[in-house]
Design a protein around this motif. Sequence first.
Motif, PDB file in Angstrom:
ATOM      1  N   THR A 171      38.607  47.216  36.545  1.00 60.16           N
ATOM      2  CA  THR A 171      37.866  47.155  37.822  1.00 60.16           C
ATOM      3  C   THR A 171      37.214  45.993  38.136  1.00 60.16           C
ATOM      4  O   THR A 171      37.372  45.265  39.249  1.00 60.16           O
ATOM      5  N   VAL A 172      36.394  45.489  37.164  1.00 60.32           N
ATOM      6  CA  VAL A 172      35.584  44.227  37.692  1.00 60.32           C
ATOM      7  C   VAL A 172      36.526  42.905  37.692  1.00 60.32           C
ATOM      8  O   VAL A 172      36.374  42.076  38.506  1.00 60.32           O
TER       9      VAL A 172
ATOM     10  N   SER B 163      39.469  42.828  38.578  1.00 62.05           N
ATOM     11  CA  SER B 163      40.530  42.907  39.842  1.00 62.05           C
ATOM     12  C   SER B 163      39.688  42.534  41.191  1.00 62.05           C
ATOM     13  O   SER B 163      40.001  41.887  42.208  1.00 62.05           O
TER      14      SER B 163
ATOM     15  N   ALA C 177      44.199  46.552  39.817  1.00 64.79           N
ATOM     16  CA  ALA C 177      43.306  47.516  38.829  1.00 64.79           C
ATOM     17  C   ALA C 177      44.063  48.442  38.025  1.00 64.79           C
ATOM     18  O   ALA C 177      44.049  48.634  36.946  1.00 64.79           O
TER      19      ALA C 177
ATOM     20  N   LEU D   1      38.545  54.454  41.130  1.00 69.02           N
ATOM     21  CA  LEU D   1      37.972  53.025  40.783  1.00 69.02           C
ATOM     22  C   LEU D   1      37.161  52.804  41.588  1.00 69.02           C
ATOM     23  O   LEU D   1      37.058  51.712  42.350  1.00 69.02           O
TER      24      LEU D   1
ATOM     25  N   PRO E 203      34.090  51.621  41.642  1.00 70.57           N
ATOM     26  CA  PRO E 203      33.464  50.384  41.382  1.00 70.57           C
ATOM     27  C   PRO E 203      33.719  49.172  42.384  1.00 70.57           C
ATOM     28  O   PRO E 203      33.151  48.288  43.060  1.00 70.57           O
ATOM     29  N   ILE E 204      35.064  49.179  42.567  1.00 66.25           N
ATOM     30  CA  ILE E 204      35.918  48.172  43.410  1.00 66.25           C
ATOM     31  C   ILE E 204      35.376  48.323  44.742  1.00 66.25           C
ATOM     32  O   ILE E 204      35.022  47.284  45.596  1.00 66.25           O
TER      33      ILE E 204
ATOM     34  N   ILE F 273      31.673  47.236  44.818  1.00 66.92           N
ATOM     35  CA  ILE F 273      31.404  45.946  45.009  1.00 66.92           C
ATOM     36  C   ILE F 273      31.727  45.152  46.153  1.00 66.92           C
ATOM     37  O   ILE F 273      30.968  44.309  46.734  1.00 66.92           O
TER      38      ILE F 273
END
Lengths: 89, 508
Positions: free
Chosen positions: A26-27, A29, A51, B218, B220-221, B224
């Motif tokens: 996740t981070v 991507s 991801a 997902l 967190p994406i 962010i």
Amino acid sequence: MRSSNARVQLYFRAFVGFIGGYGCATVASALLTMFFPVERVDSVLSALMIAVALYVLCVFWAFIATSAVWAWLGLLLPTCAAAALLFLF
Amino acid sequence: MRPPIRQSMAWLHAWIGAVAGWILYFIFITGAATCFSVEIDRWMQPERPLVSQNVSQAQLLEAGFRRLGERAPNARIWVVSVSSNRDPSRLQVLWREGEASGNSRSLTKTELLDAGGNPIAYRKTYGGQLLYRMHYQLHYIPVVEARWIVGVCTFLLLIGAITGVIIHRRIFRDFFTLRFGKGRRTWIDVHNVLAVFTLPFQLMIAYSGLLFFAYIYLFPIVTIAYGSGDSSVRQFLNDLSTRPVVAGPAVDAAVRVSLPQIVAETNRLWGAGQVRYVEITDPGRPSERVAVSRQRDGPFRASEILVFDAVGSVMGRYDGPSSTPRLINDIVLGLHEAQFANPPLRWMYFISGVSVAFSIAAGLFIFFGKLQSISFRSFPIQQLNIGIVAGLPISIAIYFWSNRIIPIDLEQRQAWEANSIFVTWMLTLTFALMRSADKAMQNLLWAASVAFGLLPVINALTTQRHLGITLLRPDWTLAGFDLTMLAIGAAFAFAAVVTARSEAQEAG
């Protein structure tokens, strides 16, 4: 029957792969697509698509890594690096 | 110190099968049924008229507008929906009184109409749409949790498929190996052949399936990029939405244009028969907005939209994805749903989905066979597995039975149709636990054969939509359903005979 040492290895790598892989994928991507010159929604879509594939690769990495420690570090270090870069930008 | 690759892949493959196998089996069976959800809807609403070939889409739309004008002249939103490429005579109208922007489902009313615009009194049923919904949000479980479970299992399928390829030593030669009567070896061969044959399909379906709710899995994406919280997710979905934003002044009532005229203008721009639905906001008022959505004939998931104002000029449009990521997203999701598919392609999806389900079933049979002899000597775990795996098709057949048998005026009959699936499943499970593994398999395969094979008979006894009538019309959707049930019944009978002979061969 498999030795208990081998079994612990497998459980550990599975844990590392699925949990660490989630974070790394996740981070990483999100970081990657931050630099695409596109609208926010497009960078999120791209990041999501990348991801999923990256997560699959991370899970396999955890089993292919030459040692248990390297399995963990190989996912933790990129995650921290990407998170740090994201924080800076 | 690293465990040998093949060993770790085999361990992972077996664990994934154990954890996600039953749920994935359920997802693929209900997913395969979803290929024909619209057709199943029609069969489960036998009060609807038989197909008539010579009604044009423009006539259907006009009948819908007329009906809405009579029934709900003061509603804030009207929708007229047709679905030409799957169900040529389907005409559904929806309307919502009260605030146009409200979210309350209970304020929306709906009717199915015949070609003349008269409402059809049909039995309350979830139809094929229940199988579609269960396929990604299960049943009885809260929606959010269910989607997470389905998402995790889908991801495990991706890993499981790839581990399967890695551990398969002679993948090309083994593809042509199918030995019968060898017990576990036969099951392994079946598992391999079906899994390898559908491998591209599995990868596509699992990956695209994950993308539907990837923004949840997902998160967190999204966090962010958009910040945390529900409002940021809503913002993301808003940015993704293909609904044209239209604001504009109200127009002079004297130069209003009628809805059939707007449809005619749409036909001029798109060609005839291209409308999927028409949504009218504030019908009859100066602020009226008419949004027309196009039929899907390509893998793009979102269809083109034209928005007209009350004088018939186009004031907003959606012409397709406006960026490459959205284009790819649309295509990938569109490939999963296959809304555009013609009948042959639809059948290919169905056969692939069922094949994956059988591959998983074979894998589960192998796994629990091994587990039974190693760990669970006093608990009939293989019979548990047989009851679950063989029980699901029986339960779906009973779902169709229940549509014909449950009284039409029973309160909440659609909920009871859904319950019949799981009640049956519990019964098959209990039955299997009481038998030996071989007997349970035989009995349940024959039960499935009877459940599917007798369905056309029940249909004939309870409705005017049985093969005697539908083959003569011919109404291929309804006739096709009955014929498919007969074919599935025959397939289960064949399976029962083959497994009986196989077991005799193995024992003898």
